[in-house]
Scaffold this active site. Structure first.
Site: not given
Ligand code: ASP
Length: 344
Positions: A209, A240, A261
Site C-alpha cells: 500500500t 482503512d 496494515g
Molecule cells: N491497509 C490496507 C487495507 O487494509 C492494506 C495495507 O496497507 O497493506 O486495505
C-alpha cells in the site's frame, strides 16, 4: 562594498531564521514523507533486485513530490505526484500491481485530504481508473461527496474523463501467485478444522500500500493513501485507506497521516484521527503520538504502520512489523529511503 552588503544581509537572514537551511531564498521550508507498505519485510525475504527496485521507486516518488514542493507547489499536488509514481510501479500494492480479490479481480481504494480546509475525497472498490488517487481528488473537488464506491465511483471516474485502464494493466503474476498461496493456506485451515481465520488478516505477503504526507511552503498539509487492499478480500470488503480518520487524515492544526496494515484494526481504532487528536489536544509530538497508537493497535492484534507529519515539518514513522517501505525529503536537504527495521 557589494560583498559587504551581501554579508550583512546574510547575517541578518541567519539571525532572523528567514533563510532555509538548504539555502533556498524564499525563507520557507517544506517536507515530504512517503510509505510503500509495512509487513514482514526482512533482508532474507527480499531479493537484491527487489530491494534495488523498491529503493529506486521510493526515490523517484520522493523526487516527484519534492519537485512540486521546492517550486512552491501545494502539499496536495505533492502528495498526488508522489503517489502516482508508486501506483504506476508494479512493486507496490496500489494501481498497477494491486493485490487480487478472492474472485481474481483488482478492486482499489484511495483517499486524499487537504489539511487547510479539511476537504477530503475517497474512492473504494474501483476497478478501472489508472490512478485511483486522481479519482479520490476528483471526488473531493468535483463532487459534493467524500466517499464514492464501486460501480458509481467507476462511472464518476469516466464522467471526469480520468484515464481508464483494463484489468491487464493492474494485474501482475506475482500478485496472482500470492492469491493462489493464500487460497491454499485457507484450504489447509478448513481441512484441519482449526477454524483459524488468520489468513484473512495476514498482511505478511501483501505489503505495498502506498501513501504520502506533506507540508508545503505555505505551511499547508495534505495526506493521501492508495491500495489494492488485502489479498483474497471478498464480499466487497473495504479497508482503512479510503476511510477518512482511519487510514488517511490531515489537519493543519496538528498533522498529516497515512497508514498501512491490516485495515480492520485501523478502522476500529480510528488510527489516523486518533494520532492527530493526541497531537492537537495533548500536545504530543508526531513520534510519541504515532508510537502510542501503534502500540494500542498491536494490543488489539493489528499489524502495520503510519507516516506522520507535523505542521513544523517534522515527521515520523512508526510500525510494529519487521519493516516498512518508507522515505523522506525536506527543504533542508534530507533525502532518505528505508526498508528494514534496522535502518534509520
Ligand atoms: N491497509 C490496507 C487495507 O487494509 C492494506 C495495507 O496497507 O497493506 O486495505
Amino acid at each position: 562594498m557589494i560583498r559587504l552588503l551581501t554579508a550583512i544581509i546574510g547575517v541578518f537572514l541567519m539571525a532572523t531564521g528567514a533563510q532555509a537551511q538548504d539555502g533556498n531564498t524564499t525563507g520557507k521550508s517544506w517536507s515530504l514523507t512517503i510509505h510503500g507498505g509495512a509487513g514482514v519485510i526482512e533482508r532474507e525475504n527480499l531479493t537484491a533486485e527487489k530491494d534495488r527496485e523498491v529503493r529506486a521507486a521510493l526515490t523517484r516518488a520522493l523526487e516527484a513530490g519534492s519537485e512540486v514542493l521546492a517550486s512552491g507547489g501545494t502539499s496536495m499536488d505533492a502528495v498526488q505526484a508522489a503517489i502516482i509514481v508508486l501506483e504506476d510501479d508494479p512493486n507496490f500494492n496500489a494501481g498497477r500491481g494491486s493485490v487480487f480479490t478472492y474472485k481474481g479481480r483488482n478492486e482499489m481504494d484511495a483517499a486524499i485530504m487537504d489539511g487547510k480546509t479539511l476537504d477530503a475525497g475517497s474512492a473504494a472498490g474501483v476497478t478501472a481508473t489508472k490512478n485511483p488517487i486522481k479519482l479520490a481528488r476528483a471526488v473531493m473537488e468535483q463532487s459534493p461527496h467524500v466517499l464514492l464506491s464501486r460501480d458509481g465511483a467507476n462511472e464518476f471516474s469516466m464522467e471526469q474523463e480520468l484515464e481508464q485502464a483494463g484489468p491487464q494493466w493492474f494485474a501482475t503474476d506475482e500478485r496472482y501467485r500470492q492469491l493462489e498461496e493464500l487460497k491454499a493456506r485457507q484450504a489447509e485451515d478448513e481441512a484441519s478444522g482449526s477454524g483459524a481465520k488468520t489468513s484473512y488478516f495476514d498482511i505478511d505477503m501483501k505489503y505495498g500500500t502506498v501513501g504520502a504526507v506533506a507540508v508545503d511552503m505555505d505551511g499547508n498539509m495534505a495526506a493521501g493513501t492508495s491500495t489494492g487492499g488485502l489479498t483474497g478480500k471478498r464480499w466487497g470488503r473495504i479497508g482503512d485507506s479510503p476511510i477518512i480518520g482511519a487510514g488517511t487524515y490531515a489537519d493543519n492544526r496538528a498533522c498529516a497521516i497515512s497508514a498501512t496494515g491490516a485495515g480492520e484494526f485501523f478502522i476500529r481504532l480510528g488510527v489516523a484521527h486518533e494520532i492527530c487528536a493526541r497531537m492537537r489536544m495533548k500536545g504530543e509530538d508526531a513520534k510519541t503520538a504515532a508510537d502510542a497508537v501503534i502500540r494500542e493497535l498491536g494490543e488489539l492484534g493489528g499489524t502495520g504502520g503510519v507516516i506522520v507529519a507535523a505542521p513544523d515539518g517534522t515527521a515520523a514513522w512508526s510500525y510494529n512489523t519487521p519493516g516498512m517501505y518508507r522515505g523522506r525529503a525536506t527543504s533542508a536537504g534530507v533525502k532518505q529511503v528505508g526498508i528494514y527495521g534496522d535502518e534509520e
